[in-house]
Design an enzyme around this catalytic site. Sequence first.
Site, PDB file in Angstrom:
ATOM      1  N   HIS A  69       3.383   6.859  -6.870  1.00 16.93           N
ATOM      2  CA  HIS A  69       2.691   8.095  -7.253  1.00 16.93           C
ATOM      3  C   HIS A  69       3.661   9.277  -7.150  1.00 16.93           C
ATOM      4  CE1 HIS A  69      -1.369  10.472  -6.766  1.00 16.93           C
ATOM      5  NE2 HIS A  69      -0.767  10.720  -7.910  1.00 16.93           N
ATOM      6  N   HIS A 116       0.830  -1.208   0.000  1.00 11.65           N
ATOM      7  CA  HIS A 116       0.000   0.000   0.000  1.00 11.65           C
ATOM      8  C   HIS A 116       0.865   1.259   0.000  1.00 11.65           C
ATOM      9  CE1 HIS A 116      -3.511   2.523   1.250  1.00 11.65           C
ATOM     10  NE2 HIS A 116      -2.554   3.236   1.823  1.00 11.65           N
ATOM     11  N   GLU A 117       1.784   1.345   0.948  1.00 10.01           N
ATOM     12  CA  GLU A 117       2.606   2.549   1.038  1.00 10.01           C
ATOM     13  C   GLU A 117       3.498   2.715  -0.195  1.00 10.01           C
ATOM     14  OE1 GLU A 117       2.036   4.836   3.078  1.00 10.01           O
ATOM     15  OE2 GLU A 117       0.673   3.678   4.339  1.00 10.01           O
ATOM     16  N   HIS A 177       1.793   4.684  -2.831  1.00  8.91           N
ATOM     17  CA  HIS A 177       2.005   6.129  -2.655  1.00  8.91           C
ATOM     18  C   HIS A 177       3.376   6.540  -3.202  1.00  8.91           C
ATOM     19  CE1 HIS A 177      -1.528   7.083  -0.308  1.00  8.91           C
ATOM     20  NE2 HIS A 177      -1.212   6.254   0.677  1.00  8.91           N
TER      21      HIS A 177
END
Length: 683
Positions: free
Chosen positions: A477, A470-471, A474
């Site tokens: 991105h 999940h991290e 980020h």
Amino acid sequence: MTDANPLLAPSSLPYGLPDYRRIAAADYLPAFRAAFAAHREEVARIAADPSEATFANTFVALEESGHLLGDIARTFYTVSSADATDDIQAVEQELAPLMAAHQDAIQLDPALYARVRHVYDRRQNEDLTPEDLYLVERRYREMTHAGAALEDEAKERLTQLNQRLSTLTTTFEKNLLADTNDLAVVFDDESELDGLTEGELSAAARAAADRGMEGKYVVTLTLFTGHPYLSTLTDRESRRRIMAASQARGSRGNANDNQEVLREIVRLRAERAKLLGYDSHAAYVTADETAGSPEAVRELLFRLAGPAARNARREQDALQKIIDASGESFPLAAHDWAFYTERVREAEYDLDRAALRPWFEAERVLQDGVFRAATDLFGVSFTERPDLPAYHPEARVFEVHDADGTPVGLYILDLYTRDTKRGGAWMNSIVVQSRLRGTAAVVVNNLNVPQPSPGQPTLLTLDEVTTLFHEFGHALHGLFATVTYPSFGGTNVFRDFVEFPSQVNEMWIYWPEILSSYARHVDTDEPLPADVVERMHASEAFNQGFSTSEYLAASWIDQAWHRLGADAAAEDLDVADFEAGALAEIGLDDPAVPTRYSSTYFAHVFSGGYSAGYYSYIWSEVLDADTVEWFRENGGLTRANGDRFRQRLLGVGGSKDPLEAYRDFRGRDADIAPLLRRRGLAA
């Protein structure tokens, strides 16, 4: 001497990575003061320019200003969240009102706002690219939203509110870190921790030794209410002690009590919203997000809460039957839920999730899971750079390149928990990509995995594997955003859109070629057996009633506090009673299913950037679930799919409306049906 301050000279390291070896805590405040002054001078020149305001001499000039301040701020806030020593906390406490005052001085400058509005009113007459035009619209909207159009007296009060709020949110985080450390649960004997793995016991022994308690065991607390160990600890009293400690944080009437702090935060946020023309802080926040209004948020949360609560009650009944059948006579409590959930999972799916940990060795998960998925999908490669210093010895630096060898940026991973690191997991940027400034991205991922004793492997839980993927979403991105203006770089998007790319990245955890690559036994290198993988898939929707309910409960508590108008927020509200009333209103007041965060330790909304915005995760999950379906329909893990996702969503950063970017990628608006199916909420 300021000229010797390492923060006031460009870094000599690649990608502008700060040389943390040369930076002392005492360097930060003098550097900030110098950077504030430099930025004010830059903005003053823009505001006082006698020529007519244009896009170039106003908007581009603003984007070029404040470079030094941005560099210092990102350098500092990386450390203040991940290695908050006493010296760093003292700096942050003093810095908070100074930073708020400086930001207000820029955002509320009437001469600057007049120039911004002049260009905005004539924006169709200038030869602007789509990114230029969006910058004009966003800058004007942000300054107006911040209060630039207010009268002078109102601006003065607004500045006072912002400075006080910055101090309070910093105090909230400081109190929470101290109380979390103070409430770490000490066990005298290994028998009290029966059910933990050798690695978990090793981590607890190490945590005790680090605190000068050799021979004992210390279980440190996670940010959220529950704790991973609750699923395997056989001693019910040990489970109760951990849960009680977690729920007590910030509410014990000691020096770290956060109740009055959060009440004042709520009061001042409501007053500020009224000053700015909004009925509530929630109305103020959502007006500049994709949701648009608190009513839209309420509609989504209430739509999901009823089915989630019903599913949770069915799950609770099943768990109580397990307890009763065992000959025990106690009613299921919050500290029992995870333990008996795993017993049901074992019985119904023949799946012991704790026994999966030897297949999730951290380095293998990182290299052959997280990095491998990114390489297959986007063509990027990762090379560790031990020669580059991070802000802490445990943080590792990796250089990222595109398939053609073009440098992309740096990725820093800080995996382990420590007393100076705030709870939870997050991504932040140290350097933001910008064509205007000629910078590439430097991004950080922080987790809070217990560190085993030297020589022991780090074995992750499935939840920790999920957090890492999940991290890293980020991080991608932040790395891939390719924009002209720094205001749009990295994850500078609407708060209720920012979780979308990270949630999509979780899909590769179970993707067959990725799972078979990283999920291999730490001792034998055997892959996770195919039948176990099948049972993992079969159990994916299991316990969704609980997990959805605990999340929605926290989201509604956030909304309830921040939907208060100024008069209601000024009342002497009891924190526990207010929470109970909010949970009853949405039908999520089951004591066996506690909210993921209670108010006094709800860092996301009282010290982080999610005030009135914790709904963002489920809001973004509508887009995420719809995108996962698109990947599956279009061949999954392919470079063509990755390139489309990168170019049309990740790569645009904040340079266009996020829902417009989504429509460009998907060909339509998102459909909520995939989310309802995923969460087991479909009719």
